[in-house]
Write a protein that holds these residues in place. Structure first.
Motif, mmCIF file in Angstrom:
data_model
loop_
_atom_site.group_PDB
_atom_site.id
_atom_site.type_symbol
_atom_site.label_atom_id
_atom_site.label_comp_id
_atom_site.label_asym_id
_atom_site.label_seq_id
_atom_site.Cartn_x
_atom_site.Cartn_y
_atom_site.Cartn_z
ATOM 1 N N GLU A 185 0.599 -1.311 0.005
ATOM 2 C CA GLU A 185 -0.208 0.022 0.229
ATOM 3 C C GLU A 185 0.806 1.392 0.165
ATOM 4 N N GLU A 186 2.063 1.298 1.268
ATOM 5 C CA GLU A 186 2.220 2.725 1.117
ATOM 6 C C GLU A 186 3.623 2.813 -0.007
ATOM 7 N N ALA A 187 4.086 1.467 -1.009
ATOM 8 C CA ALA A 187 5.413 1.507 -1.889
ATOM 9 C C ALA A 187 4.240 2.060 -3.164
ATOM 10 N N ILE A 188 2.786 1.308 -3.381
ATOM 11 C CA ILE A 188 1.800 1.992 -4.176
ATOM 12 C C ILE A 188 1.403 3.525 -4.687
ATOM 13 N N LYS A 189 0.919 4.235 -3.373
ATOM 14 C CA LYS A 189 1.501 5.937 -2.949
ATOM 15 C C LYS A 189 2.585 6.407 -3.642
ATOM 16 N N LYS A 190 3.305 5.782 -2.961
ATOM 17 C CA LYS A 190 5.036 6.538 -3.364
ATOM 18 C C LYS A 190 4.822 6.754 -4.893
ATOM 19 N N MET A 191 4.748 5.412 -5.501
ATOM 20 C CA MET A 191 4.619 5.645 -7.068
ATOM 21 C C MET A 191 4.110 6.320 -7.739
ATOM 22 N N THR A 192 2.386 6.435 -7.415
ATOM 23 C CA THR A 192 1.931 7.354 -7.586
ATOM 24 C C THR A 192 2.058 8.610 -7.750
ATOM 25 N N GLY A 193 2.852 9.012 -6.834
ATOM 26 C CA GLY A 193 3.153 10.278 -7.135
ATOM 27 C C GLY A 193 4.534 10.776 -7.775
ATOM 28 N N ALA A 194 5.018 9.334 -8.125
ATOM 29 C CA ALA A 194 6.233 9.834 -9.033
ATOM 30 C C ALA A 194 5.810 9.382 -9.741
ATOM 31 N N VAL A 195 4.760 9.341 -10.926
ATOM 32 C CA VAL A 195 4.396 9.091 -11.799
ATOM 33 C C VAL A 195 3.494 10.226 -12.219
ATOM 34 N N CYS A 196 3.104 11.446 -10.607
ATOM 35 C CA CYS A 196 3.094 12.627 -11.082
ATOM 36 C C CYS A 196 3.674 13.857 -11.082
ATOM 37 N N CYS A 197 5.604 13.530 -10.014
ATOM 38 C CA CYS A 197 6.148 14.131 -10.211
ATOM 39 C C CYS A 197 7.454 15.197 -11.081
ATOM 40 N N VAL A 198 6.163 15.944 -11.829
ATOM 41 C CA VAL A 198 6.793 16.743 -12.808
ATOM 42 C C VAL A 198 8.595 16.748 -12.979
ATOM 43 N N GLY A 199 9.632 16.431 -14.160
ATOM 44 C CA GLY A 199 10.792 16.915 -13.883
ATOM 45 C C GLY A 199 11.323 16.742 -12.188
ATOM 46 N N CYS A 200 11.346 15.060 -12.374
ATOM 47 C CA CYS A 200 12.305 14.667 -11.310
ATOM 48 C C CYS A 200 13.190 14.359 -10.882
ATOM 49 N N ARG A 201 13.743 14.367 -9.880
ATOM 50 C CA ARG A 201 15.217 14.365 -9.897
ATOM 51 C C ARG A 201 15.960 12.939 -8.792
ATOM 52 N N HIS A 202 15.025 12.249 -8.346
ATOM 53 C CA HIS A 202 14.941 12.108 -6.910
ATOM 54 C C HIS A 202 14.405 10.253 -6.744
ATOM 55 N N SER A 203 14.779 9.877 -5.985
ATOM 56 C CA SER A 203 13.941 8.233 -5.703
ATOM 57 C C SER A 203 12.884 8.441 -4.757
ATOM 58 N N HIS A 204 11.478 7.742 -5.413
ATOM 59 C CA HIS A 204 10.636 8.110 -4.076
ATOM 60 C C HIS A 204 10.159 6.842 -3.191
ATOM 61 N N VAL A 205 10.977 5.455 -3.291
ATOM 62 C CA VAL A 205 10.353 4.245 -3.112
ATOM 63 C C VAL A 205 12.095 3.910 -2.247
ATOM 64 N N GLY A 206 13.306 3.625 -2.815
ATOM 65 C CA GLY A 206 14.237 3.886 -2.263
ATOM 66 C C GLY A 206 14.938 4.383 -0.762
ATOM 67 N N MET A 207 15.918 3.617 -0.377
ATOM 68 C CA MET A 207 16.150 4.651 0.949
ATOM 69 C C MET A 207 17.820 4.682 0.668
ATOM 70 N N PRO A 208 18.651 5.820 1.709
ATOM 71 C CA PRO A 208 19.465 5.407 1.310
ATOM 72 C C PRO A 208 20.196 3.976 2.646
ATOM 73 N N PRO A 209 21.563 3.546 2.299
ATOM 74 C CA PRO A 209 22.079 2.866 2.832
ATOM 75 C C PRO A 209 22.728 3.340 4.149
ATOM 76 N N ASP A 210 22.513 2.086 5.015
ATOM 77 C CA ASP A 210 22.684 2.307 6.759
ATOM 78 C C ASP A 210 24.454 3.183 6.876
ATOM 79 N N ALA A 211 24.876 3.045 8.063
ATOM 80 C CA ALA A 211 25.672 3.906 8.049
ATOM 81 C C ALA A 211 27.055 3.510 7.801
ATOM 82 N N GLU A 212 26.812 1.110 7.981
ATOM 83 C CA GLU A 212 28.225 0.803 7.390
ATOM 84 C C GLU A 212 27.675 0.498 5.743
ATOM 85 N N GLY A 213 27.106 1.394 4.888
ATOM 86 C CA GLY A 213 26.785 1.145 3.350
ATOM 87 C C GLY A 213 26.695 -0.112 3.155
#
Length: 216
Positions: A185-213
């Protein structure tokens, strides 16, 4: 718009879907190219020589203009976000955003034409056939939504705050709402935002790696 609970029977994914994701007509692909929307749903098998193992590689990518959007991203099987290997910075918009490596991936892909949406969620993992050293990709379709609708212009700046909070409603051929899988559910909502993000420059679903990489 609340997402109704429900289930859809999983099915096999064709080799074509494994490689290319949603089957979009050539006219649609040309329209996306003309608008500068670059989405890379293909998944590949890569060999890590130092770790001596194979992994799957996927790229979160896509974006939108006012009348059209397409994006794909990657999750774990339980629906949680995956940390990326690396984010990708670019002068261009609506392109690649992050690279993911894992032994199994759930790909979520969405396409929008104005207020009409297509959605595909599929699971991909490594499979080692008998007498072969290089694994293949084994896939199955988890959910497919066709001709979904969301009666709100999320691509307009005035509705920017609602991106990631809403999802389209999909119907069966008999006109009944199809329940979306709750774990996604959460990912579907984020993807709905992604396909409406005009001029998108960022990740909508993925996240940065933890402190250890760590990435997987």
């Amino acid at each position: 718009m609340p997402i109704p609970s429900g289930k859809q029977k999983p099915g096999p994914a064709s080799p074509r879907h494994t490689l290319h994701g949603l089957a979009l007509p050539a006219t649609v692909l040309r329209a996306l190219q003309k608008r500068g929307i670059y989405c890379v749903p293909a998944i590949s098998v890569e060999h890590q020589h130092l770790a001596k193992r194979y992994v799957l590689r996927g790229v979160e990518s896509g974006g939108a203009v006012a009348d059209m959007g397409r994006a794909c991203a990657y999750l774990s099987l339980d629906g949680s976000s995956l940390p990326w290997l690396q984010s990708i910075d670019s002068l261009a918009v609506n392109g690649r955003h992050a690279i993911f490596l894992a032994e199994s991936l759930v790909r979520i892909e969405m396409f929008r034409t104005v207020r009409t949406y297509e959605l595909a969620i599929s699971f991909h993992t490594l499979s080692l056939p008998t007498a072969r050293k290089r694994p293949e990709i084994s896939s199955r379709l988890l959910f497919r939504g066709r001709d979904g609708t969301l009666p709100l212009d999320l691509w307009k700046e005035g509705h920017r705050a609602l991106r990631g909070e809403l999802a389209p409603t999909f119907y069966s051929r008999a006109g009944e709402p199809i329940g979306l899988p709750l774990r996604f559910e959460e990912a579907i909502k984020k993807m709905t935002g992604a396909v409406c993000c005009v001029g998108c420059r960022h990740s909508h679903v993925g996240m940065p790696p933890d402190a250890e990489g760590l990435t997987i």
